[in-house]
Scaffold this motif. Structure first.
Motif, PDB file in Angstrom:
ATOM      1  N   LEU A  99       0.922  -1.029   0.002  1.00  0.00           N
ATOM      2  CA  LEU A  99      -0.022   0.146  -0.047  1.00  0.00           C
ATOM      3  C   LEU A  99       0.914   1.407   0.288  1.00  0.00           C
ATOM      4  N   LEU A 100       1.852   0.941   0.418  1.00  0.00           N
ATOM      5  CA  LEU A 100       2.388   2.690   1.197  1.00  0.00           C
ATOM      6  C   LEU A 100       3.406   2.452  -0.624  1.00  0.00           C
ATOM      7  N   LEU A 101       3.814   1.680  -1.142  1.00  0.00           N
ATOM      8  CA  LEU A 101       4.355   1.728  -2.242  1.00  0.00           C
ATOM      9  C   LEU A 101       3.785   2.425  -3.967  1.00  0.00           C
ATOM     10  N   GLY A 102       2.495   1.641  -3.316  1.00  0.00           N
ATOM     11  CA  GLY A 102       1.469   1.780  -3.714  1.00  0.00           C
ATOM     12  C   GLY A 102       0.566   3.101  -3.958  1.00  0.00           C
ATOM     13  N   GLN A 103       0.816   4.334  -2.801  1.00  0.00           N
ATOM     14  CA  GLN A 103       0.129   5.482  -2.550  1.00  0.00           C
ATOM     15  C   GLN A 103       1.587   6.080  -3.093  1.00  0.00           C
ATOM     16  N   LEU A 104       3.353   6.097  -2.969  1.00  0.00           N
ATOM     17  CA  LEU A 104       3.996   6.911  -3.355  1.00  0.00           C
ATOM     18  C   LEU A 104       4.235   7.336  -4.344  1.00  0.00           C
ATOM     19  N   LEU A 105       3.891   6.198  -4.936  1.00  0.00           N
ATOM     20  CA  LEU A 105       3.863   5.663  -7.580  1.00  0.00           C
ATOM     21  C   LEU A 105       2.414   6.541  -7.821  1.00  0.00           C
ATOM     22  N   HIS A 106       1.207   6.294  -7.117  1.00  0.00           N
ATOM     23  CA  HIS A 106       0.375   6.902  -7.311  1.00  0.00           C
ATOM     24  C   HIS A 106       0.740   8.629  -7.586  1.00  0.00           C
TER      25      HIS A 106
END
Length: 394
Positions: A15-22
């Motif tokens: 989720l953290l990787l997804g949020q940063l990339l988003h």
């Protein structure tokens, strides 16, 4: 279906990787085997290094953490019934840790992803990566009764120790390093005030004990027990009595007991696979490494993996720096092994090993005493506990 980065696993690292990339304008899709409520309910660690705190702030998901999290400038080590304070802030030039439960981190990230319109497919079954060694990897999975193919540029395996990501890599391509410890941690969660304002790590002839917390009104306590210990033999009353026996008298007298709201036994192990990537599949967090919880490094190592992959992918998409992709594993492993060493050291120093002879026990006690009573030793403990710096991506 197509996306730029496919993420397997909707735990905190995915989720953290997804949020940063988003937030950076890079498209992601997260596949999670479990239901959303199951993910929300998982009770895990709660001590965040400064690096992870900063990364959550960078991702824009720190509002509740900054209000409800407990900043700790130190912790206590107990040897021979005496408390010794490790002043993190003084010994590291102002750094500290944040006590904020992994469950809360996960909830904050899930909420942020939903608000941002990011796609997470829960209960996605039989996820399988394909063509990871090519520049067009893809995944197949089952979702709501249909077979789906997902094309992508890169795959991030954030699906834990038992997940499919690492298992999809040919065994001959990985080197496994592992140590299994002959004991586990019996932990309970209780709505009682913590016995001490800071965490307390206690070495005792009856076994290790840890006094931790989730909030000013919710406590988390642990006892070292044999790895095969039956959970049903531990009533709340037996747990509290045993905890009191392992704490210094002044703490035992202050301990507020109450009914447990969660109780479990977790085995302890050290585990690392090398490399942490296979073509365009990257392993993050527990998919690549496990540490004993003694040093509070598991979740924090996952965050440093996330930071590394995120910053590499930023340079790949913005600057065309595909040369950085092959550096991911080496960068991560340098920090992983240092955290593994610290977690192994803390575990070795504070626990009672059933096979240890008298000489080994005295050596461990003497080494711990040296580190506690030496400023250089306390500084070494402190700088490792707050977390070593993230390596720059250049």
């Amino acid at each position: 279906m197509k996306t730029q980065v496919a993420i397997i696993g909707a735990g905190p690292s995915g989720l953290l990787l997804g949020q940063l990339l988003h937030n950076a304008g890079i498209q992601t899709l997260i596949l999670e085997r479990q239901a959303a409520n199951y993910v929300k309910g998982r009770i895990r660690a709660g001590v965040l290094e400064q690096g992870m705190v900063d990364l959550l702030r960078e991702a824009g998901v720190s509002r509740r953490m900054d209000v409800e999290g407990l900043v700790h400038d130190g912790f206590e080590l107990v040897l021979n019934g005496q408390l010794s304070h490790i002043d993190l802030k003084a010994l590291t030039g102002g750094q500290s840790v944040m006590v904020y439960g992994q469950t809360e981190v996960t909830r904050d990230l899930m909420t942020a992803r939903a608000d941002a319109g990011g796609v997470t497919l829960y209960e996605a079954r039989n996820v399988q990566p394909h063509d990871m060694k090519t520049d067009r990897p893809w995944l197949t999975f089952e979702y709501q009764g249909e077979r789906v193919r997902l094309g992508c540029d890169y795959i991030a395996g954030c699906d834990g120790f038992h997940g499919v990501a690492r298992q999809s890599i040919p065994a001959q391509s990985l080197k496994v390093f592992e140590r299994v410890y002959p004991f586990g941690w019996l932990g309970i969660l209780a709505d009682t005030p913590p016995v001490h304002p800071e965490l307390v790590y206690a070495k005792h002839p009856r076994g290790f004990a840890l006094c931790s917390m989730r909030s000013p009104t919710r406590s988390r306590y642990y006892l070292q027990v044999p790895v095969q210990e039956p959970l049903d033999e531990w009533s709340d009353e037996r747990f509290w009595d045993e905890l009191k026996s392992r704490l210094p008298g002044e703490l035992a007298q202050r301990l507020v007991t109450g009914p447990s709201i969660e109780k479990s036994i977790a085995p302890l192990r050290s585990f690392v696979v090398e490399p942490m990537q296979y073509g365009r599949l990257f392993l993050l967090g527990d998919a690549a490494h496990i540490v004993p919880p003694t040093g509070a490094k598991g979740l924090n190592l996952a965050a440093s993996d996330v930071s590394t992959l995120y910053r590499i992918l930023l340079k790949v998409y913005r600057e065309g720096r595909v040369d950085l992709l092959e550096k991911y594993s080496a960068i991560c492993l340098r920090r992983v092994w240092k955290a593994e060493r610290f977690s192994w050291w803390m575990t070795s120093m504070l626990h009672e090993f059933p096979e240890a002879d008298g000489f080994s026990q005295r050596i461990a006690e003497s080494e711990l005493a040296y580190f506690i009573h030496s400023e250089a030793g306390r500084k070494t403990i402190a700088e490792n506990y707050v977390g070593l710096p993230y390596e720059a991506i250049e």
